[in-house]
Design a protein around this motif. Structure first.
Motif, PDB file in Angstrom:
ATOM      1  N   ILE A 229      -2.689  -4.784   3.742  1.00  0.00           N
ATOM      2  CA  ILE A 229      -1.319  -4.742   3.143  1.00  0.00           C
ATOM      3  C   ILE A 229      -0.354  -5.632   4.070  1.00  0.00           C
ATOM      4  CG2 ILE A 229      -1.846  -2.670   2.015  1.00  0.00           C
ATOM      5  CD1 ILE A 229      -0.357  -1.353   4.256  1.00  0.00           C
TER       6      ILE A 229
ATOM      7  N   VAL B 158      -5.306   2.663   4.885  1.00  0.00           N
ATOM      8  CA  VAL B 158      -4.271   1.755   4.362  1.00  0.00           C
ATOM      9  C   VAL B 158      -3.633   0.940   5.362  1.00  0.00           C
ATOM     10  CG1 VAL B 158      -1.960   1.893   3.003  1.00  0.00           C
ATOM     11  CG2 VAL B 158      -4.191   3.324   2.205  1.00  0.00           C
TER      12      VAL B 158
ATOM     13  N   THR C 228      -3.314  -0.971  -2.965  1.00  0.00           N
ATOM     14  CA  THR C 228      -4.210   0.227  -2.626  1.00  0.00           C
ATOM     15  C   THR C 228      -3.069   1.421  -2.275  1.00  0.00           C
ATOM     16  OG1 THR C 228      -5.899   0.985  -0.898  1.00  0.00           O
ATOM     17  CG2 THR C 228      -4.032  -0.049   0.145  1.00  0.00           C
ATOM     18  N   CYS C 229      -3.824   2.758  -2.390  1.00  0.00           N
ATOM     19  CA  CYS C 229      -3.075   3.608  -2.114  1.00  0.00           C
ATOM     20  C   CYS C 229      -4.165   4.791  -1.409  1.00  0.00           C
ATOM     21  CB  CYS C 229      -2.734   4.306  -3.365  1.00  0.00           C
ATOM     22  SG  CYS C 229      -4.000   5.074  -4.437  1.00  0.00           S
TER      23      CYS C 229
ATOM     24  N   GLY D 113       0.904  -0.842   0.020  1.00  0.00           N
ATOM     25  CA  GLY D 113      -0.025  -0.069  -0.026  1.00  0.00           C
ATOM     26  C   GLY D 113       0.940   1.122  -0.091  1.00  0.00           C
TER      27      GLY D 113
END
Length: 370
Positions: free
Chosen positions: A65, A59, A33-34, A8
């Motif tokens: 993550i 996140v 993801t970000c 992430g």
């Protein structure tokens, strides 16, 4: 740990694109993801890379993550790294600097160690083929015993081309804070931990933006813009470091090592590639060294994340450690403290302290990194 390490990214600015490109080339990691303080920027980044965007706090979830990559502005790194560690994300990678002060860096390293979190920190250019080749030449004695080293960053600074250069001249930034970690990390890897003996600093405080919509605007530099320092390695090798945003031009090698059997010139440590030049003692002829057989083929910012992911899956130690980031932070801080303390120069009369300069000062002092 799953076979694929889920990554992430926090901070979706320019450097995030470079990281995403590098990570996409590795079968070991998957960008999942970000997040960004600007939701629109996170959405745009996520759309370009086919991943969902979320809030920065969301996140940092080990159910989502395995490895957090912090690419936000430097002043946020400390808090985000601690937050990721507290959330028990198995791996945490931070762009440089890991924190703005040696004390805060040490805190992050200690918290990660206590929690059993693998911590890595930029720069990762020491993983590139150029540095690997240079490191092998030093390790195998190609240049003999290292006698001395110089590291030189001579730049016109960012005001000439960057539309918003002010943060790069803020306290804690400047050439030492912004670019110095690349040079200090390379020297640390080549020669071992460094000790600061003396430093000078000079600042032309008023700067002018040269490009973009704010061209012509004046601003004040808070960080020293020209720094010179005398360092030594644990083995007593003298190292001269110059970091400047006040250079008109230069032909000085970025990093040069002198040894009993020859000399070595490294390319810009801000990048992963470039020619490594070798001159045998007394020949004065420079020839590029062929890449060592162990040099990686894939390069780019994000190599350190892949190395950290490898350490997570194999139970090994990462190459770009938090401990190295702590040493670099301590050296940078010691240089600034030495430069800030007036001290009698060896070649000046006893009653004179320092030398006045237009719009700045020069001082010489000795400062320990301990």
């Amino acid at each position: 740990m799953t076979a694929i390490v889920r990554v992430g990214i926090i901070g979706c600015g320019m450097v995030a694109e470079e990281y995403a490109t590098t990570l996409a080339a590795s079968p070991l990691v998957r960008l999942t993801t970000c997040a960004d303080a600007d939701p629109a920027r996170a959405d745009a980044f996520g759309g370009r890379h086919g991943i969902p965007a979320t809030e920065p706090g969301s996140v940092l979830d080990p159910n989502i993550i395995d490895l957090a990559v912090i690419l936000t502005p430097p002043h946020t790194h400390h808090a985000l790294a601690l937050e990721a560690i507290a959330a028990r994300v198995p791996g945490v990678w931070s762009e440089k600097p890991l924190a703005l002060t040696p004390g805060d860096v040490a805190q992050v390293v200690a918290e990660a160690d206590t929690a059993g979190i693998l911590l890595g920190a930029a720069p990762d250019t020491t993983l590139g083929p150029a540095f690997v080749t240079a490191h092998e030449a030093v390790r195998t004695g190609r240049i003999g015993t290292v006698l001395s080293a110089t590291a030189t960053l001579m730049s016109t600074g960012l005001k000439r081309w960057h539309p918003s250069p002010e943060p790069f001249y803020a306290q804690g930034a400047g050439p030492l804070g912004d670019m110095g970690p690349y040079y200090l990390a390379a020297l640390d890897e080549l020669l071992g931990p460094l000790q600061v003996h003396a430093a000078t600093a000079h600042t032309r405080k008023v700067r002018t933006i040269r490009s973009g919509p704010a061209a012509g605007k004046h601003f004040t530099a808070q960080a020293p813009i020209h720094i010179g320092a005398l360092l030594t390695s644990a083995d007593g090798v003298p190292v001269t470091l110059t970091a400047s945003f006040d250079a008109a031009a230069t032909r000085t090698p970025r990093i040069e090592l002198q040894g009993t059997r020859g000399a070595l010139v490294l390319p810009d440590p801000n990048f992963h590639t470039g020619d490594v030049l070798f001159a045998e003692y007394g020949t004065f002829t420079w020839e590029p060294l062929p890449p060592t057989s162990g040099a990686p083929r894939m390069t780019g910012r994000g190599m350190g994340v892949i190395d950290l992911a490898t350490a997570l899956t194999q139970g090994t130690a990462p190459a770009c450690t938090g401990a190295r980031a702590a040493r670099v932070a301590a050296v940078s801080d010691a240089i600034l403290r030495a430069a800030a303390r007036p001290h009698r120069a060896l070649l000046t009369p006893p009653h004179q302290h320092g030398t006045a300069h237009a719009e700045g000062t020069t001082t010489i002092a000795k400062e320990s990194t301990r």
